[in-house]
Design an enzyme around this catalytic site. Structure first.
Site, mmCIF file in Angstrom:
data_model
loop_
_atom_site.group_PDB
_atom_site.id
_atom_site.type_symbol
_atom_site.label_atom_id
_atom_site.label_comp_id
_atom_site.label_asym_id
_atom_site.label_seq_id
_atom_site.Cartn_x
_atom_site.Cartn_y
_atom_site.Cartn_z
ATOM 1 N N ASP A 1 0.872 -1.178 0.000
ATOM 2 C CA ASP A 1 0.000 0.000 0.000
ATOM 3 C C ASP A 1 0.906 1.225 0.000
ATOM 4 O O ASP A 1 2.110 1.117 0.289
ATOM 5 C CB ASP A 1 -0.887 -0.005 1.262
ATOM 6 C CG ASP A 1 -1.809 1.220 1.317
ATOM 7 O OD1 ASP A 1 -2.325 1.628 0.263
ATOM 8 O OD2 ASP A 1 -2.007 1.780 2.421
ATOM 9 N N SER A 2 0.313 2.378 -0.296
ATOM 10 C CA SER A 2 1.068 3.629 -0.232
ATOM 11 C C SER A 2 1.507 3.929 1.199
ATOM 12 O O SER A 2 2.248 4.878 1.412
ATOM 13 C CB SER A 2 0.187 4.778 -0.719
ATOM 14 O OG SER A 2 -0.922 4.913 0.148
ATOM 15 N N CYS B 1 -4.518 -1.292 -1.920
ATOM 16 C CA CYS B 1 -4.654 0.155 -2.114
ATOM 17 C C CYS B 1 -5.614 0.364 -3.283
ATOM 18 O O CYS B 1 -5.350 -0.115 -4.396
ATOM 19 C CB CYS B 1 -3.267 0.725 -2.433
ATOM 20 S SG CYS B 1 -3.245 2.464 -2.849
ATOM 21 N N GLU C 1 -1.023 8.975 8.250
ATOM 22 C CA GLU C 1 0.412 8.663 8.143
ATOM 23 C C GLU C 1 1.233 9.453 9.166
ATOM 24 O O GLU C 1 2.297 9.009 9.577
ATOM 25 C CB GLU C 1 0.919 8.969 6.721
ATOM 26 C CG GLU C 1 0.411 8.025 5.652
ATOM 27 C CD GLU C 1 0.959 6.599 5.770
ATOM 28 O OE1 GLU C 1 2.102 6.433 6.229
ATOM 29 O OE2 GLU C 1 0.220 5.647 5.420
ATOM 30 N N CYS D 1 -10.892 3.659 0.339
ATOM 31 C CA CYS D 1 -9.440 3.784 0.540
ATOM 32 C C CYS D 1 -9.126 2.959 1.774
ATOM 33 O O CYS D 1 -9.835 3.069 2.791
ATOM 34 C CB CYS D 1 -9.070 5.250 0.759
ATOM 35 S SG CYS D 1 -7.393 5.523 1.378
ATOM 36 N N HIS E 1 -6.906 3.130 3.980
ATOM 37 C CA HIS E 1 -6.618 3.897 5.200
ATOM 38 C C HIS E 1 -7.892 4.216 5.978
ATOM 39 O O HIS E 1 -7.860 4.340 7.204
ATOM 40 C CB HIS E 1 -5.945 5.230 4.853
ATOM 41 C CG HIS E 1 -4.492 5.150 4.509
ATOM 42 N ND1 HIS E 1 -4.032 4.675 3.320
ATOM 43 C CD2 HIS E 1 -3.384 5.525 5.223
ATOM 44 C CE1 HIS E 1 -2.703 4.752 3.297
ATOM 45 N NE2 HIS E 1 -2.290 5.259 4.441
HETATM 46 N N1 DGL Z 1 -4.647 3.242 0.986
HETATM 47 C C1 DGL Z 1 -4.677 3.937 -0.271
HETATM 48 C C2 DGL Z 1 -5.994 3.601 -0.999
HETATM 49 O O1 DGL Z 1 -6.611 2.590 -0.700
HETATM 50 C C3 DGL Z 1 -4.364 5.379 -0.015
HETATM 51 C C4 DGL Z 1 -4.088 6.147 -1.215
HETATM 52 C C5 DGL Z 1 -3.150 7.296 -1.061
HETATM 53 O O2 DGL Z 1 -2.004 7.085 -0.721
HETATM 54 O O3 DGL Z 1 -3.586 8.407 -1.387
HETATM 55 O O4 DGL Z 1 -6.423 4.270 -1.902
#
Ligand code: DGL
Length: 260
Positions: A10-11, A73, A151, A183, A185
């Site tokens: 994931d990011s 993600c 984050e 998302c 997160h």
């Molecule tokens: N967890 C990512 C998602 O599901 C976050 C995206 C991001 O980094 O903007 O989209």
């Protein structure tokens, strides 16, 4: 049959919500999670940049000998999964906003979708959302700033509360009865969202479905681990280890700092 790890990226820390579901369903599997927090958020970056980061993450997980990759993600899935599938000979599981289950459950025929700019502007999302636009009102809302706050360890900050109140207002004005968390997160916001939303509004995310799909694909490819011992779980982050630990209630995973 394979005892190699399942790769997950994931990011940042959002995909830990998916990792938890996978670990719960498949405790005998080993997992290798990559949190690319240094490059978060992916949402505001363009498609090409999101593809380049997803390729880099995939290659790193392949180097760790992963047998399958979960793109935990929505932003990376909706922008990059076609490219990944076309270029790497390994099964991929993706995640997309759960519009269909929301559409099926909605009685008010109005649903809200909270997701990143990158997800909402993607072709893949657009195609799915169009399928339902004739039968219900879909209120799309970019969750700008939410990923950055999570984050930075600001999940329970006053700024988060303010952001969420402003993002939910147009949805509540439209009488939504389902809120799709688009998302990974955002899963961690669930207790706060429950406080802010009327009790009849259902919160829908796709974590469990992704875990079930992961199991099904492992089975179909004969890649399930047949050893009767619990797997090992490592979370690698190029961000702050403390943010990972604060979201992991489980002690079964070790958290490692990564220069990446
Ligand atoms: N967890 C990512 C998602 O599901 C976050 C995206 C991001 O980094 O903007 O989209």
């Amino acid at each position: 049959m394979s005892s190699k790890p399942i790769g997950i990226f994931d990011s940042g820390v959002g995909g830990l919500s998916i990792w938890k579901e996978i670990h719960q369903l498949l405790p005998m599997e080993s997992t290798c999670y990559l949190s690319d927090s240094k490059n978060a958020p992916y949402g505001p970056k363009g498609k090409e940049a999101i593809i380049a980061l997803s390729v880099k993450n995939t290659e790193w997980l392949i180097d760790q000998d992963c047998k399958l990759i979960v793109v935990a993600c929505n932003t990376a899935t909706t922008n990059a999964i076609d490219t990944l599938r076309a270029n790497y000979d390994i099964p991929f599981i993706g995640i997309e906003p759960a519009i269909k289950p929301a559409a099926l459950q909605s009685k008010s025929k109005a649903i809200g979708i909270l997701a990143t700019k990158g997800t909402l502007s993607s072709q893949l999302f657009h195609k799915t959302s169009q399928l339902y636009s004739s039968e219900l009102i879909v209120i799309e809302q970019e969750g700008n700033g939410i990923v950055e706050l999570i984050e930075a360890g600001g999940l329970h900050s006053p700024e988060m509360l303010q952001l969420l109140q402003s993002y939910l207002k147009p949805m509540l004005d439209a009488n939504i009865d389902c809120l799709v968390l688009g998302c990974t997160h955002y899963h961690f916001l669930t207790p706060i969202l429950k406080e802010l939303l009327p009790s009849h509004v259902k919160i829908i995310d796709s974590g469990e479905a992704v875990a079930r799909q992961t199991k099904a694909v492992l089975e179909a490819n004969q890649l399930l681990n047949n050893k009767r011992v619990a797997g090992t779980n490592t979370i690698y982050t190029n961000g702050e280890k403390t943010v990972v630990s604060s979201l992991l209630s489980s002690k079964v995973a070790s958290v490692q700092k990564l220069v990446f």
